[in-house]
Design a protein around this motif. Structure first.
Motif, short mmCIF file in Angstrom:
data_model
loop_
_atom_site.label_atom_id
_atom_site.label_comp_id
_atom_site.label_asym_id
_atom_site.label_seq_id
_atom_site.Cartn_x
_atom_site.Cartn_y
_atom_site.Cartn_z
N ALA A 1 -0.78 9.03 -9.52
CA ALA A 1 -0.64 9.73 -8.25
C ALA A 1 0.70 9.34 -7.63
CB ALA A 1 -1.78 9.37 -7.30
N ASN A 2 1.17 10.16 -6.71
CA ASN A 2 2.42 9.82 -6.02
C ASN A 2 2.19 8.76 -4.95
OD1 ASN A 2 3.54 11.77 -7.61
ND2 ASN A 2 4.04 13.19 -5.96
N ARG A 3 1.09 8.89 -4.22
CA ARG A 3 0.76 7.93 -3.17
C ARG A 3 -0.74 7.71 -3.14
NH1 ARG A 3 4.26 11.44 -0.42
NH2 ARG A 3 6.26 10.54 0.16
N ASP A 4 -1.14 6.50 -2.78
CA ASP A 4 -2.55 6.20 -2.60
C ASP A 4 -2.66 5.00 -1.67
OD1 ASP A 4 -5.40 6.85 -3.92
OD2 ASP A 4 -5.25 4.71 -3.56
N GLY A 5 -3.57 5.09 -0.71
CA GLY A 5 -3.70 4.01 0.27
C GLY A 5 -4.43 2.79 -0.25
N ARG A 6 -5.16 2.94 -1.36
CA ARG A 6 -5.97 1.82 -1.85
C ARG A 6 -5.51 1.22 -3.17
NH1 ARG A 6 -11.81 4.13 -2.23
NH2 ARG A 6 -10.63 5.85 -3.15
N HIS A 7 -4.88 2.05 -4.02
CA HIS A 7 -4.54 1.59 -5.35
C HIS A 7 -3.04 1.70 -5.60
CE1 HIS A 7 -8.84 1.71 -6.23
NE2 HIS A 7 -8.86 2.97 -5.82
N SER A 8 -2.54 0.89 -6.53
CA SER A 8 -1.16 1.01 -6.98
C SER A 8 -1.03 2.29 -7.80
CB SER A 8 -0.77 -0.19 -7.83
OG SER A 8 -0.82 -1.39 -7.09
N THR A 9 0.13 2.92 -7.72
CA THR A 9 0.35 4.18 -8.44
C THR A 9 1.46 4.01 -9.48
OG1 THR A 9 2.10 5.08 -7.02
CG2 THR A 9 -0.19 5.37 -6.28
N VAL A 10 1.51 4.97 -10.41
CA VAL A 10 2.52 4.90 -11.46
C VAL A 10 3.93 4.99 -10.88
CG1 VAL A 10 1.03 5.72 -13.30
CG2 VAL A 10 2.27 7.38 -11.92
N LEU A 11 4.12 5.74 -9.79
CA LEU A 11 5.46 5.86 -9.23
C LEU A 11 5.93 4.54 -8.62
CD1 LEU A 11 5.84 9.38 -7.60
CD2 LEU A 11 6.48 8.58 -9.87
N GLU A 12 5.00 3.69 -8.24
CA GLU A 12 5.40 2.39 -7.70
C GLU A 12 5.95 1.46 -8.77
OE1 GLU A 12 2.05 0.89 -5.50
OE2 GLU A 12 2.00 2.63 -4.19
N LEU A 13 5.84 1.85 -10.03
CA LEU A 13 6.46 1.10 -11.12
C LEU A 13 7.97 1.37 -11.19
CD1 LEU A 13 3.72 1.75 -13.83
CD2 LEU A 13 4.10 -0.39 -12.59
#
Length: 245
Positions: free
Chosen positions: A77-89
């Motif tokens: 996902a691009n953004r998520d309030g609870r989990h880390s996302t692939v874009l945050e890599l």
């Protein structure tokens, strides 16, 4: 794509926001073909001009294409309030405009294409294109003796979901049963549900190939790199429109 504003080009190259790169240009930090340019509106041909910021060459590419070895525990996902996302890599300054092509479950690992090219994403993920995806899974439980034949014939799951013919190959039976699954579609939890339908439980799942493009085995989980031009050709060959040319 001739005639692009210099500040817009540098923004596309992730050198900063439009306001930030405008300040860089006015400060004399940007050169075009060896000449310092102080006008943010200066027009350049992004495919031919040699643009440098603080003496460092900036290479233009209309779209960006990355191969990511997705680790378990992050969501597609691009953004998520609870989990880390692939874009945050990805580094924050590099994320603008990027998205993942298709989805992998939170606990599924492996090959994920990240790009800003919507046309390529559609070519790879559209249900009518039937682009193959190859998965390797670790499985608990005894698979039915006719499991491979049932995959090849096309399974109908308990909830009535009809799956296209697929390939199931047993790679190893000890110490952990390892299988390879080749699909030409991407329904919800499809590999896990199909394996369950023939008596097994997936305990680890990894995508290793999309179309003709394999995952680079040198990439550790969480690592990514730009796709090479030959790899882009492999992906683009999955589009019927490309194949006709």
């Amino acid at each position: 794509m001739p005639g692009m504003r210099l500040d817009k080009l540098l923004t596309h190259l992730n050198c900063g926001s439009r306001k930030e790169v405008g300040a860089m240009i006015r400060a004399g930090r940007v050169a075009v073909d060896g000449t310092v340019i102080c006008d943010p509106a200066y027009k350049v041909d992004p495919d031919r001009a040699a643009v440098a910021l603080d003496g460092q060459a900036q290479q233009y590419r209309a779209q960006r294409y990355f191969m990511l070895n997705k680790p378990a525990g992050v969501i597609t996902a691009n953004r998520d309030g609870r989990h880390s996302t692939v874009l945050e890599l990805f580094p924050e300054q590099q994320r603008r405009g990027l998205f993942a092509v298709g989805r992998l479950d939170k606990d599924t690992e492996g090959l994920l294409i990240v790009t800003d090219d919507g046309a390529l994403s559609h070519a790879l993920m559209s249900p009518g294109r039937h682009v193959s995806k190859v998965y390797e899974a670790e499985v608990e439980g005894a698979l039915a003796k006719d499991a491979a034949a049932r995959f090849a014939a096309g399974l109908t799951l308990k909830d009535g979901t009809v799956c296209l013919p697929a390939k199931l190959e047993v790679l190893a039976e000890t110490p952990v049963q390892a299988v390879r699954v080749v699909l030409k579609e991407g329904k919800y939890h499809q590999v896990k549900r199909m394996i369950a339908a023939v008596g097994g439980t997936v305990v680890r799942l990894r995508r290793v190939q999309i179309g003709g493009l394999p995952l680079d085995t040198a990439l550790k989980p969480g690592e990514f790199r730009m796709l090479t031009e030959p790899e882009l050709v492999l992906l683009r060959q999955q589009s019927p429109a490309q194949q006709k040319n």
